[in-house]
Scaffold this active site. Sequence first.
Site, short mmCIF file in Angstrom:
data_model
loop_
_atom_site.label_atom_id
_atom_site.label_comp_id
_atom_site.label_asym_id
_atom_site.label_seq_id
_atom_site.Cartn_x
_atom_site.Cartn_y
_atom_site.Cartn_z
N ASP A 1 0.81 -1.23 0.00
CA ASP A 1 0.00 0.00 0.00
C ASP A 1 0.84 1.28 0.00
O ASP A 1 0.32 2.35 -0.29
CB ASP A 1 -0.91 0.03 1.24
CG ASP A 1 -1.78 -1.20 1.35
OD1 ASP A 1 -2.10 -1.79 0.31
OD2 ASP A 1 -2.13 -1.58 2.49
N ARG B 1 -5.73 0.00 0.71
CA ARG B 1 -6.36 0.43 1.97
C ARG B 1 -6.81 1.87 1.89
O ARG B 1 -7.47 2.26 0.94
CB ARG B 1 -5.39 0.18 3.14
CG ARG B 1 -5.77 -1.08 3.85
CD ARG B 1 -5.15 -1.30 5.16
NE ARG B 1 -4.05 -0.47 5.53
CZ ARG B 1 -3.69 -0.25 6.77
NH1 ARG B 1 -4.37 -0.80 7.75
NH2 ARG B 1 -2.65 0.48 7.05
N ARG C 1 -18.24 -2.78 -17.01
CA ARG C 1 -17.74 -4.03 -16.41
C ARG C 1 -16.72 -3.70 -15.32
O ARG C 1 -16.04 -2.68 -15.40
CB ARG C 1 -17.06 -4.90 -17.47
CG ARG C 1 -17.99 -5.39 -18.57
CD ARG C 1 -18.98 -6.43 -18.05
NE ARG C 1 -19.79 -6.98 -19.13
CZ ARG C 1 -20.98 -6.50 -19.50
NH1 ARG C 1 -21.50 -5.43 -18.90
NH2 ARG C 1 -21.65 -7.07 -20.47
N HIS D 1 -5.99 -9.96 -4.42
CA HIS D 1 -4.70 -10.43 -3.90
C HIS D 1 -3.69 -10.79 -4.99
O HIS D 1 -2.53 -11.07 -4.66
CB HIS D 1 -4.91 -11.62 -2.95
CG HIS D 1 -5.66 -11.21 -1.71
ND1 HIS D 1 -7.03 -11.05 -1.70
CD2 HIS D 1 -5.22 -10.89 -0.48
CE1 HIS D 1 -7.40 -10.67 -0.49
NE2 HIS D 1 -6.34 -10.56 0.27
O1 F6P Z 1 -2.27 -4.00 3.42
C1 F6P Z 1 -2.19 -4.83 2.31
C2 F6P Z 1 -3.55 -5.23 1.83
O2 F6P Z 1 -3.39 -6.06 0.70
C3 F6P Z 1 -4.48 -4.07 1.54
O3 F6P Z 1 -4.21 -3.46 0.30
C4 F6P Z 1 -5.82 -4.77 1.61
O4 F6P Z 1 -6.85 -3.86 1.96
C5 F6P Z 1 -5.61 -5.77 2.72
O5 F6P Z 1 -4.22 -5.97 2.82
C6 F6P Z 1 -6.28 -7.10 2.47
O6 F6P Z 1 -6.12 -7.88 3.60
P1 F6P Z 1 -6.37 -9.45 3.66
O7 F6P Z 1 -5.14 -10.11 3.12
O8 F6P Z 1 -6.59 -9.73 5.09
O9 F6P Z 1 -7.55 -9.76 2.81
#
Ligand code: F6P
Length: 366
Positions: A145, A189, A284, A290
């Site tokens: 982030d 985030r 769309r 992830h």
């Molecule tokens: O802080 C890294 C991050 O990938 C953020 O961008 C995202 O909001 C969060 O973690 C997602 O968390 P999790 O892996 O718990 O779904």
Amino acid sequence: MKVKKKAIVLTGGGDCPGLNAVIRGLYKSVKYSNEWELWGSIEAFNGLISEPVNIVKLDDNLTRGIHVKGGTILKTTNRGNPLEFPVQDAEGNWGTKDVSQELVDKIKSLGFDAVVNIGGDGSQTISQRLFEKGLPIIGVPKTIDNDLSATDLTFGFSTAVQIATDSFDKLVTTAESHRRVMIMEVMGRDAGWIALHTSIAGGAEICLIPEIPYSLDVILESIERRYKSGKGFVNIVIAEGAKEQGGDVIGKTAIDGDANIKLGGVGNYLRHKLEEKQNFAQVRTTILGHTQRGGTPIAFDRVLATSMGVKAFDLMQAGEFGKMVAYKNHELTAVTLKEATSSYNFVDVNHYLVETARKMGVSFGD
Ligand code: F6P
């Protein structure tokens, strides 16, 4: 034979490309010092809290070539905060307990002279609290982030931007073929760094970030203008933490024990809103999720992560505990953990990249 000092490294919070490169950088400098040995705690502090402990002595076999690999060989978790450790009572109900002092005492009784905690702001807040309780600890900042204000960059961020940009480029060709509005939701985030960089790298028409709440009407006007001008397709990048003017973020509290609200879904929210208000364009959404955290770190992140691992060694060798490695003005330095966790790195609405984007005709929906 001289007795070697013992250090232990761990990775906490969400994973991030480059974690293994830090571990390898640290391991190699430890090895060549001939003064230390390095251990790893599995799943952040959980490996040290558990009985028996789940820790491993790092060696050449475990660390060879890992700088190329995504994820973390030490595993990670966002459910291992020693200050609020999940515990079950006799009836089986879950609550939390502060086990931090026991943890500090245990780490010392195991003979460790230094701890290196690779993690984001949550992890470094824990580092600071443990340091206050007497733990000789050093932080290494990690997050895709880029939301830690004490460092100009975190490793993993540039890889996430590259992954998002590659995906964006693919969405452009399909948007063009179908004359569609394509919304791509990225992580980040409460900070819009990934969205901002990807929008400029990819050439988005609209970039929506948490720091600049958007108006649906303004977005509709931009889309309509572009269709009328004959361009016939629009690519939007939206940060997961973006919100409508007067609105709130879209997300849910996780039911998996992670206290943080799980952002996600604002791309679909925007799609439905746009579909309700216009009928000239198909819309769309793609949520990258992830994928932005997975796979091989790009070369820049490998270099940054490796040098941060080596810098962490320098700090522990010099006995400079209670500090976090930071990258400032193209140099590696150290800041106190207190300073490292004192403020969040939001995108400044006057940042030169916001200005760059605006001058390139990118709409922020405001
Ligand atoms: O802080 C890294 C991050 O990938 C953020 O961008 C995202 O909001 C969060 O973690 C997602 O968390 P999790 O892996 O718990 O779904």
